[in-house]
Design a protein around this motif. Sequence first.
Motif, PDB file in Angstrom:
ATOM      1  N   PRO A   1       2.818  14.698  -0.156  1.00  0.00           N
ATOM      2  CA  PRO A   1       1.761  13.859   1.032  1.00  0.00           C
ATOM      3  C   PRO A   1       1.787  13.229   1.629  1.00  0.00           C
ATOM      4  O   PRO A   1       2.618  11.500   0.820  1.00  0.00           O
ATOM      5  CB  PRO A   1       0.418  14.682   1.044  1.00  0.00           C
ATOM      6  CG  PRO A   1       0.534  15.405  -0.852  1.00  0.00           C
ATOM      7  CD  PRO A   1       1.748  14.800  -1.311  1.00  0.00           C
ATOM      8  N   PHE A   2       2.255  12.696   2.830  1.00  0.00           N
ATOM      9  CA  PHE A   2       2.415  11.870   3.584  1.00  0.00           C
ATOM     10  C   PHE A   2       1.541  10.043   3.517  1.00  0.00           C
ATOM     11  O   PHE A   2       2.186   9.499   2.723  1.00  0.00           O
ATOM     12  CB  PHE A   2       1.887  11.777   5.387  1.00  0.00           C
ATOM     13  CG  PHE A   2       2.257  10.720   6.155  1.00  0.00           C
ATOM     14  CD1 PHE A   2       3.339   9.694   5.997  1.00  0.00           C
ATOM     15  CD2 PHE A   2       0.714  10.062   6.283  1.00  0.00           C
ATOM     16  CE1 PHE A   2       3.337   8.655   6.635  1.00  0.00           C
ATOM     17  CE2 PHE A   2       0.526   8.199   7.631  1.00  0.00           C
ATOM     18  CZ  PHE A   2       1.984   8.254   7.205  1.00  0.00           C
ATOM     19  N   ALA A   3       0.357  10.655   2.761  1.00  0.00           N
ATOM     20  CA  ALA A   3      -0.457   9.649   2.579  1.00  0.00           C
ATOM     21  C   ALA A   3      -0.356   9.031   1.247  1.00  0.00           C
ATOM     22  O   ALA A   3      -1.145   7.990   0.495  1.00  0.00           O
ATOM     23  CB  ALA A   3      -2.235   9.916   2.812  1.00  0.00           C
ATOM     24  N   ARG A   4       0.143  10.003   0.303  1.00  0.00           N
ATOM     25  CA  ARG A   4       0.342   9.331  -1.222  1.00  0.00           C
ATOM     26  C   ARG A   4       1.827   8.877  -1.313  1.00  0.00           C
ATOM     27  O   ARG A   4       2.179   8.620  -1.849  1.00  0.00           O
ATOM     28  CB  ARG A   4       0.264  10.653  -1.897  1.00  0.00           C
ATOM     29  CG  ARG A   4      -0.367  11.307  -2.489  1.00  0.00           C
ATOM     30  CD  ARG A   4      -1.067  10.323  -3.193  1.00  0.00           C
ATOM     31  NE  ARG A   4      -2.910  10.721  -2.529  1.00  0.00           N
ATOM     32  CZ  ARG A   4      -3.941   9.879  -3.628  1.00  0.00           C
ATOM     33  NH1 ARG A   4      -3.738   8.693  -4.231  1.00  0.00           N
ATOM     34  NH2 ARG A   4      -5.733  10.934  -3.608  1.00  0.00           N
ATOM     35  N   THR A   5       2.963   9.002  -0.247  1.00  0.00           N
ATOM     36  CA  THR A   5       3.825   8.286   0.427  1.00  0.00           C
ATOM     37  C   THR A   5       3.814   7.012  -0.883  1.00  0.00           C
ATOM     38  O   THR A   5       2.959   6.141   0.286  1.00  0.00           O
ATOM     39  CB  THR A   5       4.506   8.086   1.235  1.00  0.00           C
ATOM     40  OG1 THR A   5       4.189   7.841   1.918  1.00  0.00           O
ATOM     41  CG2 THR A   5       5.382  10.269   1.276  1.00  0.00           C
ATOM     42  N   GLN A   6       4.684   5.632  -1.045  1.00  0.00           N
ATOM     43  CA  GLN A   6       4.827   4.574  -1.799  1.00  0.00           C
ATOM     44  C   GLN A   6       5.354   3.868  -0.327  1.00  0.00           C
ATOM     45  O   GLN A   6       6.601   3.948  -0.269  1.00  0.00           O
ATOM     46  CB  GLN A   6       5.923   4.312  -3.011  1.00  0.00           C
ATOM     47  CG  GLN A   6       4.630   5.085  -4.071  1.00  0.00           C
ATOM     48  CD  GLN A   6       3.995   4.150  -4.794  1.00  0.00           C
ATOM     49  OE1 GLN A   6       3.253   2.944  -4.019  1.00  0.00           O
ATOM     50  NE2 GLN A   6       2.579   5.223  -4.964  1.00  0.00           N
ATOM     51  N   TYR A   7       5.029   2.676   0.027  1.00  0.00           N
ATOM     52  CA  TYR A   7       5.227   1.560   1.085  1.00  0.00           C
ATOM     53  C   TYR A   7       3.951   0.547   1.166  1.00  0.00           C
ATOM     54  O   TYR A   7       3.228   0.355   0.125  1.00  0.00           O
ATOM     55  CB  TYR A   7       4.793   2.172   2.935  1.00  0.00           C
ATOM     56  CG  TYR A   7       3.418   2.125   2.918  1.00  0.00           C
ATOM     57  CD1 TYR A   7       2.760   0.939   3.780  1.00  0.00           C
ATOM     58  CD2 TYR A   7       2.760   2.394   2.671  1.00  0.00           C
ATOM     59  CE1 TYR A   7       2.085   0.903   4.451  1.00  0.00           C
ATOM     60  CE2 TYR A   7       1.129   2.767   2.835  1.00  0.00           C
ATOM     61  CZ  TYR A   7       1.039   1.446   4.335  1.00  0.00           C
ATOM     62  OH  TYR A   7       0.316   1.975   4.277  1.00  0.00           O
ATOM     63  N   HIS A   8       5.151  -0.676   1.434  1.00  0.00           N
ATOM     64  CA  HIS A   8       4.456  -2.081   1.429  1.00  0.00           C
ATOM     65  C   HIS A   8       4.891  -2.873   2.422  1.00  0.00           C
ATOM     66  O   HIS A   8       6.340  -2.681   3.283  1.00  0.00           O
ATOM     67  CB  HIS A   8       4.897  -3.005   0.481  1.00  0.00           C
ATOM     68  CG  HIS A   8       4.265  -4.001   0.215  1.00  0.00           C
ATOM     69  ND1 HIS A   8       2.646  -4.161   0.788  1.00  0.00           N
ATOM     70  CD2 HIS A   8       4.351  -5.005  -0.402  1.00  0.00           C
ATOM     71  CE1 HIS A   8       1.923  -5.244   0.162  1.00  0.00           C
ATOM     72  NE2 HIS A   8       2.699  -6.278  -0.421  1.00  0.00           N
ATOM     73  N   LEU A   9       3.988  -3.260   3.328  1.00  0.00           N
ATOM     74  CA  LEU A   9       4.536  -4.094   4.476  1.00  0.00           C
ATOM     75  C   LEU A   9       4.505  -5.354   4.348  1.00  0.00           C
ATOM     76  O   LEU A   9       4.294  -6.493   3.807  1.00  0.00           O
ATOM     77  CB  LEU A   9       3.302  -4.706   5.394  1.00  0.00           C
ATOM     78  CG  LEU A   9       2.596  -3.302   5.846  1.00  0.00           C
ATOM     79  CD1 LEU A   9       1.584  -3.284   6.830  1.00  0.00           C
ATOM     80  CD2 LEU A   9       3.862  -2.376   7.135  1.00  0.00           C
ATOM     81  N   THR A  10       6.227  -5.741   4.184  1.00  0.00           N
ATOM     82  CA  THR A  10       6.347  -7.518   4.213  1.00  0.00           C
ATOM     83  C   THR A  10       7.561  -7.588   5.413  1.00  0.00           C
ATOM     84  O   THR A  10       7.368  -6.702   6.698  1.00  0.00           O
ATOM     85  CB  THR A  10       7.567  -7.165   3.060  1.00  0.00           C
ATOM     86  OG1 THR A  10       8.757  -5.989   3.178  1.00  0.00           O
ATOM     87  CG2 THR A  10       6.954  -6.273   2.278  1.00  0.00           C
ATOM     88  N   TYR A  11       8.502  -8.870   5.380  1.00  0.00           N
ATOM     89  CA  TYR A  11       9.401  -9.166   6.367  1.00  0.00           C
ATOM     90  C   TYR A  11      10.177  -7.891   7.019  1.00  0.00           C
ATOM     91  O   TYR A  11      10.585  -7.581   7.884  1.00  0.00           O
ATOM     92  CB  TYR A  11       9.779 -10.370   6.201  1.00  0.00           C
ATOM     93  CG  TYR A  11      10.606  -9.480   5.011  1.00  0.00           C
ATOM     94  CD1 TYR A  11      12.375 -10.208   5.145  1.00  0.00           C
ATOM     95  CD2 TYR A  11      10.198 -10.574   4.392  1.00  0.00           C
ATOM     96  CE1 TYR A  11      13.527  -9.622   4.217  1.00  0.00           C
ATOM     97  CE2 TYR A  11      11.038 -10.142   3.170  1.00  0.00           C
ATOM     98  CZ  TYR A  11      12.529  -9.610   3.278  1.00  0.00           C
ATOM     99  OH  TYR A  11      13.285  -9.750   1.868  1.00  0.00           O
TER     100      TYR A  11
END
Length: 280
Positions: free
Chosen positions: A224-234
């Motif tokens: 599910p989209f809400a469970r995908t891993q991501y993190h905001l960086t440069y």
Amino acid sequence: MSGGKVTQLSATDLSQYVRLENCERYLWLRLHPRETRALLQRWDVTEQPLTPLLRESGAEFEEIVNKDIARRTRHVLEGDMLESPEKTIAALRAVAQPTVFKQAALAAEIGGHAVRGRADVIHVSRDEKGRLNCAIADVKASRRERVEHRLQIAVYARMLRRMATEAGIPLGELSGAVLHFEDDGSIPDLFNVEKRFDLSTYETIVGRFLEPLDSVVNRVASTPFARTQYHLTYKCDGCLYNALCMFDTAERMDLSLTPQLTATDKRVLNELGIRTLPEL
């Protein structure tokens, strides 16, 4: 991949996934175009393309490399002759002497996924057994060669192998090259064999991305989209979906808003069920 659905993606999609430090959210958005359009509409944002300056720089460098190739060989195919995978196959069959293909269209189903792309340059020649040796090169306006560049070339190689096999065209040696700015300012040389690299390791990685039931693409596609891993960086500054993720992150008060939090820290917290900032 649920229900046997065939997903579509490009060689660039996989390369960008790696460049963005294996960002599952980016890959999910590329694999689900209809849902992505809905998310873009929700926040009234658009995909963020490369800045005009970067586009112009890349186009200028590619033109320099193309002129150098044209100066070194008379046998160049491009444009309408390679505009579809079928025409690329027809051109491969017809090769009688060393020939450079520019922007050749490639496509193949790999692991149930419809993969496509255009290889910047392919140097094709026949060996004494009539097999085609192919050096696949990508033109990059950067100062150094990166892993994602080689992986993108490996995706092209994987497609080319599949297309040739299905068409009954025997292939010989396949190698790769990244044509980028040389340290001394010289133009990269497509015909310098020493600049080429072996594709086997990178093709194995690409296969792992696409082919097994538990492949990276299958796993992300079914998450599910809400469970995908991501993190905001440069790194997100150069992503198509930067604006989308900024709005979504702020709306949900995602952990990415925490100063000094690393991607690893966030993944650990997510696995513990902590996905948003606590309310004050």
